[in-house]
Design an enzyme around this catalytic site. Structure first.
Site: not given
Length: 123
Positions: A97-98
């Site tokens: 989720d980066e």
């Protein structure tokens, strides 16, 4: 034969530099662009900004709604980032989720701050 080789090379390059889920650039391409931007900045040829984002509580989404829903959210984030940024800006999924956004040409800190505000509103 030359056309086929050119097409194959393009496919391999796409696989090497593209995140398969979001179709965004990946960490490897971002690193290459950062090396170039750093050299340019060190030579006094402009400045750039790098924004790193991590989604809060994304694991909770995957755990409660399932990975399929999480994947859809990541794809939607990719689309929204592309909508709010300039064509010359570089978006990349670093993993999980980066995400990262590189602004290869900025005039000042205020410009980068404005981009951050636009991203926050869009997401």
């Amino acid at each position: 034969m030359s056309k086929e080789l050119h097409s194959l090379y393009g496919s391999l390059e796409d696989m090497a530099y593209t995140d398969t889920l979001t179709r965004m650039h990946n960490r490897k391409l971002l690193y290459e662009k950062l090396k170039f931007a750093t050299k340019q900045a060190n030579a006094g040829k402009g400045q750039f900004a790098l924004l790193i984002m991590d989604l809060n509580r994304f694991k909770y989404i995957n755990d409660t709604l399932g990975h399929h829903v999480g994947d859809l959210i990541l794809q939607e984030i990719a689309l929204r980032l592309q909508e709010v940024l300039r064509d010359c800006d570089i978006t990349a999924r670093l993993g999980g989720d980066e995400f990262a956004v590189m602004l290869p040409t900025i005039d000042n800190v205020e410009t980068a701050t404005k981009v951050v505000e636009n991203i926050r509103e869009t997401l």
